[in-house]
Motif scaffolding. Structure first.
Motif, PDB file in Angstrom:
ATOM      1  N   LEU A  28      -7.751  13.351  -8.940  1.00 53.16           N
ATOM      2  CA  LEU A  28      -9.207  12.261  -8.990  1.00 53.16           C
ATOM      3  C   LEU A  28      -8.752  11.066  -9.390  1.00 53.16           C
ATOM      4  O   LEU A  28      -9.482   9.987  -8.908  1.00 53.16           O
ATOM      5  CB  LEU A  28     -10.152  13.016 -10.048  1.00 53.16           C
ATOM      6  N   ILE A  29      -7.816  10.877  -9.961  1.00 56.54           N
ATOM      7  CA  ILE A  29      -7.359   9.354 -10.451  1.00 56.54           C
ATOM      8  C   ILE A  29      -6.835   8.854  -9.031  1.00 56.54           C
ATOM      9  O   ILE A  29      -7.246   7.644  -8.773  1.00 56.54           O
ATOM     10  CB  ILE A  29      -6.261   9.486 -11.361  1.00 56.54           C
ATOM     11  N   ILE A  30      -6.181   9.390  -8.411  1.00 56.55           N
ATOM     12  CA  ILE A  30      -5.486   8.990  -6.952  1.00 56.55           C
ATOM     13  C   ILE A  30      -6.620   8.694  -6.000  1.00 56.55           C
ATOM     14  O   ILE A  30      -6.661   7.582  -5.728  1.00 56.55           O
ATOM     15  CB  ILE A  30      -4.733  10.015  -6.391  1.00 56.55           C
ATOM     16  N   LEU A  31      -7.848   9.461  -6.232  1.00 56.75           N
ATOM     17  CA  LEU A  31      -8.902   9.289  -5.170  1.00 56.75           C
ATOM     18  C   LEU A  31      -9.717   8.006  -5.638  1.00 56.75           C
ATOM     19  O   LEU A  31      -9.977   7.118  -4.752  1.00 56.75           O
ATOM     20  CB  LEU A  31      -9.611  10.613  -5.175  1.00 56.75           C
ATOM     21  N   PHE A  32      -9.944   7.823  -6.789  1.00 54.62           N
ATOM     22  CA  PHE A  32     -10.412   6.795  -7.480  1.00 54.62           C
ATOM     23  C   PHE A  32      -9.784   5.342  -7.169  1.00 54.62           C
ATOM     24  O   PHE A  32     -10.375   4.389  -6.732  1.00 54.62           O
ATOM     25  CB  PHE A  32     -10.553   6.772  -8.887  1.00 54.62           C
ATOM     26  N   ILE A  33      -8.542   5.357  -7.204  1.00 58.82           N
ATOM     27  CA  ILE A  33      -7.840   4.266  -6.834  1.00 58.82           C
ATOM     28  C   ILE A  33      -7.805   3.819  -5.312  1.00 58.82           C
ATOM     29  O   ILE A  33      -7.976   2.755  -5.003  1.00 58.82           O
ATOM     30  CB  ILE A  33      -6.190   4.380  -7.150  1.00 58.82           C
ATOM     31  N   VAL A  34      -7.660   4.830  -4.589  1.00 61.11           N
ATOM     32  CA  VAL A  34      -7.458   4.758  -3.124  1.00 61.11           C
ATOM     33  C   VAL A  34      -9.056   4.199  -2.717  1.00 61.11           C
ATOM     34  O   VAL A  34      -9.147   3.394  -1.789  1.00 61.11           O
ATOM     35  CB  VAL A  34      -7.060   5.710  -2.504  1.00 61.11           C
ATOM     36  N   ILE A  35      -9.940   4.795  -3.380  1.00 58.37           N
ATOM     37  CA  ILE A  35     -11.386   4.374  -2.581  1.00 58.37           C
ATOM     38  C   ILE A  35     -11.816   3.002  -3.268  1.00 58.37           C
ATOM     39  O   ILE A  35     -12.638   2.108  -2.527  1.00 58.37           O
ATOM     40  CB  ILE A  35     -12.232   5.816  -2.734  1.00 58.37           C
ATOM     41  N   LEU A  36     -11.671   3.038  -4.780  1.00 59.58           N
ATOM     42  CA  LEU A  36     -12.521   2.284  -5.525  1.00 59.58           C
ATOM     43  C   LEU A  36     -11.763   0.881  -5.789  1.00 59.58           C
ATOM     44  O   LEU A  36     -12.295   0.001  -6.247  1.00 59.58           O
ATOM     45  CB  LEU A  36     -13.360   2.730  -6.731  1.00 59.58           C
ATOM     46  N   ALA A  37     -10.368   1.195  -5.802  1.00 58.12           N
ATOM     47  CA  ALA A  37      -9.713  -0.051  -6.582  1.00 58.12           C
ATOM     48  C   ALA A  37      -8.284  -0.058  -5.683  1.00 58.12           C
ATOM     49  O   ALA A  37      -7.278   0.104  -6.218  1.00 58.12           O
ATOM     50  CB  ALA A  37      -9.297   0.113  -7.819  1.00 58.12           C
ATOM     51  N   ILE A  91      -5.945  15.032  -2.500  1.00 59.00           N
ATOM     52  CA  ILE A  91      -6.832  16.272  -2.409  1.00 59.00           C
ATOM     53  C   ILE A  91      -5.998  17.496  -2.315  1.00 59.00           C
ATOM     54  O   ILE A  91      -6.717  18.505  -2.987  1.00 59.00           O
ATOM     55  CB  ILE A  91      -7.642  16.178  -0.969  1.00 59.00           C
ATOM     56  N   VAL A  92      -4.757  17.458  -2.304  1.00 61.44           N
ATOM     57  CA  VAL A  92      -3.930  18.748  -2.166  1.00 61.44           C
ATOM     58  C   VAL A  92      -3.826  18.951  -3.755  1.00 61.44           C
ATOM     59  O   VAL A  92      -4.038  20.291  -4.045  1.00 61.44           O
ATOM     60  CB  VAL A  92      -2.574  18.415  -1.928  1.00 61.44           C
ATOM     61  N   ILE A 128       2.755   6.779  -4.684  1.00 61.70           N
ATOM     62  CA  ILE A 128       1.474   6.647  -5.595  1.00 61.70           C
ATOM     63  C   ILE A 128       1.778   5.407  -6.747  1.00 61.70           C
ATOM     64  O   ILE A 128       0.717   4.496  -7.053  1.00 61.70           O
ATOM     65  CB  ILE A 128       1.264   8.048  -6.502  1.00 61.70           C
ATOM     66  N   MET A 129       3.024   5.657  -6.995  1.00 65.63           N
ATOM     67  CA  MET A 129       3.216   4.262  -8.154  1.00 65.63           C
ATOM     68  C   MET A 129       3.044   2.859  -7.584  1.00 65.63           C
ATOM     69  O   MET A 129       2.562   1.845  -7.994  1.00 65.63           O
ATOM     70  CB  MET A 129       4.699   4.338  -8.473  1.00 65.63           C
ATOM     71  N   VAL A 130       3.332   2.814  -6.178  1.00 65.99           N
ATOM     72  CA  VAL A 130       3.322   1.402  -5.469  1.00 65.99           C
ATOM     73  C   VAL A 130       1.848   1.123  -5.200  1.00 65.99           C
ATOM     74  O   VAL A 130       1.362   0.028  -5.484  1.00 65.99           O
ATOM     75  CB  VAL A 130       4.048   1.490  -4.096  1.00 65.99           C
ATOM     76  N   LEU A 131       1.062   2.378  -4.902  1.00 67.28           N
ATOM     77  CA  LEU A 131      -0.314   2.032  -4.448  1.00 67.28           C
ATOM     78  C   LEU A 131      -1.084   1.779  -5.941  1.00 67.28           C
ATOM     79  O   LEU A 131      -1.984   0.944  -6.045  1.00 67.28           O
ATOM     80  CB  LEU A 131      -0.699   3.229  -4.010  1.00 67.28           C
ATOM     81  N   LEU A 132      -0.604   2.600  -7.225  1.00 61.27           N
ATOM     82  CA  LEU A 132      -1.351   2.465  -8.377  1.00 61.27           C
ATOM     83  C   LEU A 132      -1.201   0.940  -8.856  1.00 61.27           C
ATOM     84  O   LEU A 132      -2.133   0.351  -9.332  1.00 61.27           O
ATOM     85  CB  LEU A 132      -0.766   3.451  -9.263  1.00 61.27           C
ATOM     86  N   GLY A 133      -0.007   0.391  -8.671  1.00 57.05           N
ATOM     87  CA  GLY A 133       0.136  -0.804  -9.208  1.00 57.05           C
ATOM     88  C   GLY A 133      -0.301  -2.113  -8.285  1.00 57.05           C
ATOM     89  O   GLY A 133      -0.876  -3.057  -8.851  1.00 57.05           O
ATOM     90  N   GLY A 134      -0.209  -1.839  -7.161  1.00 53.71           N
ATOM     91  CA  GLY A 134      -0.805  -2.827  -6.145  1.00 53.71           C
ATOM     92  C   GLY A 134       0.328  -2.971  -5.160  1.00 53.71           C
ATOM     93  O   GLY A 134       1.447  -3.683  -5.556  1.00 53.71           O
ATOM     94  N   VAL A 135       0.044  -3.004  -3.906  1.00 56.74           N
ATOM     95  CA  VAL A 135       0.896  -3.012  -2.434  1.00 56.74           C
ATOM     96  C   VAL A 135       1.209  -4.469  -2.562  1.00 56.74           C
ATOM     97  O   VAL A 135       2.288  -4.959  -2.381  1.00 56.74           O
ATOM     98  CB  VAL A 135       0.729  -2.425  -1.590  1.00 56.74           C
ATOM     99  N   GLN A 136       0.132  -5.459  -2.891  1.00 54.22           N
ATOM    100  CA  GLN A 136       0.494  -6.826  -2.407  1.00 54.22           C
ATOM    101  C   GLN A 136       0.598  -7.800  -3.722  1.00 54.22           C
ATOM    102  O   GLN A 136       0.696  -9.004  -3.539  1.00 54.22           O
ATOM    103  CB  GLN A 136      -0.863  -7.310  -1.899  1.00 54.22           C
ATOM    104  N   THR A 137       1.484  -7.209  -4.590  1.00 59.75           N
ATOM    105  CA  THR A 137       1.977  -8.044  -5.726  1.00 59.75           C
ATOM    106  C   THR A 137       3.372  -7.542  -6.249  1.00 59.75           C
ATOM    107  O   THR A 137       3.823  -6.287  -5.789  1.00 59.75           O
ATOM    108  CB  THR A 137       1.077  -7.740  -6.865  1.00 59.75           C
TER     109      THR A 137
END
Length: 617
Positions: free
Chosen positions: A585-594, A105-106, A546-555
């Motif tokens: 927008l990419i960050i929000l898409f990942i957090v909310i939808l993926a 959002i920032v 963001i890198m960790v979240l984008l790739g997947g925390v649980q892998t």
């Protein structure tokens, strides 16, 4: 006497502005448990909107104060809209998702503000009737500062009356203590959260609007204020309005007099106080300890060893990377070195967040300590690259050894805040210790040894060090030490009940993660030839998250995939106008939808396909 009294009043005026921002942040966190990084954006929007309204509405006292009030209400409405559209969907998500979402959002608000008001700093009008100074003990004091000193306590009194004399306030205070119980009693939590967000955002907007006569309105106002606002909230106690006021006064006066007594460490003082408070009283001066009841979290699935096909796939990727210099151009090699560096950095962050379950909002500190450790060795000891790459993880591990000892004694958001404070302390030292670190000018001329000076040679060096570091981290995760960390993450009581010193294991985990982040920093500084304080700052820590979240925390492969995706996306969008908007927008898409990330999503698809094949057979 007059001079010191003037400093006291200056500190109180600054404290009033800081209180308005921190008060809203504290109220929002107290009820929603959202670590709202975007609160600084509301402060900035309040200033820009007030500037516009002051230009449009009739000049005069009513026009000025009317502009301030309308700007605050408008920011409150914007905050409510953001809460309904974005944040309402992640209330149950871990702190990592919330922080990254609010950082998205920032970015969006920054580019939207840039598009509407332009890049130039804006100078607003002075407050009518308060545009001169009065002499107190012979020292000139701006009348507007005196007005701010009065406004702060008035707002505190108004908020106190709302919370203690209205039904809505009683519900908010009850939600601050136990929001689940409030929901069980039939209170509409959605409405309550939205209204709280409106009040908190409006207070931030009011703080920004009141700053218009004091400073230029600029795009840097959001990040400049958010760090201090977090400091005030943590010191005062999350959810405590009175605590926010007392802490704001403390920080305001510390800044006012600190520059006279400790001019070399003015920036670091506030974070030192915050760190001390977190260590001695984690819930703040006026806060309350978090309830230790059931959190409703579900244990994560265990990490599994690589299968034979997966090992072959990894070897194939390494073979392709090893062959790339034979047909890739120089720019591609430089970009790949960046990906290697950040893959190792993200893997080290994932090591303490995933298997160890410790959230760090300040991992950039160890990346920067490694980079500065190597750069300082080259500058002052004339050390070679090989020595620098050895000292980089050592310097970061030493820093993690010191900060980690304090951090592992906390958990949840308090742990995250202490890691943030540690990172800000390191950043402040790098920024203000100009004689040693070069300050804002950084350290230049940190180049590889002759044998590694070509882009191809350094590419292979970075590949070997990064891949080796990631493989070693993976090995540790599957070793008894890694199993102990995961046991402590999923059930600390059971882990300690069988005689394991969990704090000591987490501390060592902190040091290991810091050392590998420092190695990434060492590789980074020799690839760029320079290092600046920006590499220690909050945005670099958020990049890692963001890198960790984008790739997947649980892998385990998630951080590597996320670092590659983030670096490529950043390289692509940074060439475009309003790239922050796209990235946000990419960050929000990942957090909310993926929320499972790229690697997590791929693993889920592969699992489903495998299950279908079994059913078909």
């Amino acid at each position: 006497m007059g001079f010191y009294f003037a400093q006291l009043l200056t500190g109180l005026a600054s404290a009033s502005s800081l209180f308005l921002v921190a008060c809203g942040l504290s109220i929002i966190f107290g009820v929603t448990r959202i670590v709202n990084f975007a609160h600084g954006s509301f402060f900035m929007l309040g200033a820009y909107l007030a500037y516009t309204f002051m230009a449009v509405l009739p000049h005069g006292i009513l026009g000025f104060w009317g502009s301030v009030a309308v700007a605050a209400l408008a920011v409150g409405a914007i905050g409510s809209l953001i809460e309904i559209v974005v944040l309402r969907r992640i209330y149950g998500a871990p702190e990592l998702f919330q922080l990254v979402a609010t950082f998205g959002i920032v970015l969006i608000v920054q580019d939207a503000t840039l598009w509407i008001w332009g890049p130039e700093d804006l100078l607003g009008p002075r407050a009518p009737g308060l545009d001169s100074a009065v002499r107190i003990f012979g020292e000139p004091i701006p009348e507007y500062d005196l007005a701010l000193i009065v406004i702060g306590p008035l707002v505190l009194a108004a908020v106190w009356l709302i919370f203690h004399r209205t039904r809505w306030g009683v519900l908010v205070r009850a939600a601050t203590r136990d929001r689940e119980m409030v929901g069980a009693l039939g209170v509409n939590q959605s409405w309550l959260f939205t209204s709280v967000f409106f009040l908190g955002s409006a207070l931030a907007g009011l703080g920004g609007a009141l700053q218009v006569p004091r400073e230029a309105v600029s795009l840097l106002m959001d990040l400049n204020v958010i760090a201090e606002a977090f400091v005030v909230v943590v010191i005062g106690g999350m959810g405590s309005v009175v605590g926010a006021f007392v802490a704001a006064v403390l920080i305001g006066e510390l800044n006012a007099f600190g520059i006279l007594i400790f001019p070399q460490i003015t920036i670091v003082l506030a974070f030192l106080v915050m760190a001390v408070v977190l260590v001695l009283r984690p819930w703040g001066l006026f806060g309350r300890p978090e309830p230790t009841g059931h959190t409703g979290t579900v244990p994560e699935a265990p990490f599994v060893l690589l299968t034979a096909p997966q090992r072959l796939a990894y070897l194939a990727v390494l073979a392709v990377l090893a062959a790339l210099p034979f047909f890739a151009d120089a720019f591609t090699l430089v970009l790949l070195v960046d990906i290697f560096v950040f893959a190792l950095f993200a893997a080290s962050l994932h090591f303490i967040m995933g298997p160890a379950g410790m959230i760090s909002f300040g991992h950039a500190a160890y990346f920067g300590l490694g980079a500065y450790g190597a750069a300082l060795a080259v500058k002052y000891l004339a050390a070679s690259m090989e020595v620098g790459l050895f000292l980089a993880p050592a310097a970061a591990a030493l820093g993690a050894l010191v900060f980690g000892w304090f951090c592992v004694r906390l958990s949840g958001v308090y742990l995250a805040m202490l890691t943030l404070a540690a990172a800000q302390i390191v950043w402040s030292i790098a920024f203000q210790w100009t004689e040693v670190t070069g300050g804002d000018d950084g350290i230049l001329g940190v180049w590889p040894s002759d044998w590694a000076s070509s882009k191809t040679a350094y590419y292979y060096l970075a590949l070997v060090l990064s891949a080796g570091g990631i493989a070693l981290l993976r090995h540790i995760i599957h070793a008894p030490f890694g199993y102990t960390l995961r046991g402590g993450r999923d059930s600390p009581l059971r882990t300690e009940s069988i005689g394991i010193n969990l704090n000591r294991h987490q501390w060592m985990g902190f040091v290991i993660a810091g050392a590998f982040a420092g190695l990434a920093g060492g590789i980074f500084v020799f690839s760029k030839g320079s290092i600046f304080p920006d590499e220690l700052a909050i945005p670099r820590s958020v990049d890692g998250l963001i890198m960790v979240l984008l790739g997947g925390v649980q892998t385990l492969v998630g951080p590597v995939v996320g670092a590659a995706a983030f670096t490529l996306i950043e390289d692509w969008v940074s060439r475009l106008d309003y790239w922050r908007l796209i990235l946000g927008l990419i960050i929000l898409f990942i957090v909310i939808l993926a929320p499972e990330g790229i690697a997590g999503g791929a693993a889920r698809i592969a699992t489903r396909l495998g299950a279908r094949k079994k059913e078909a057979a």
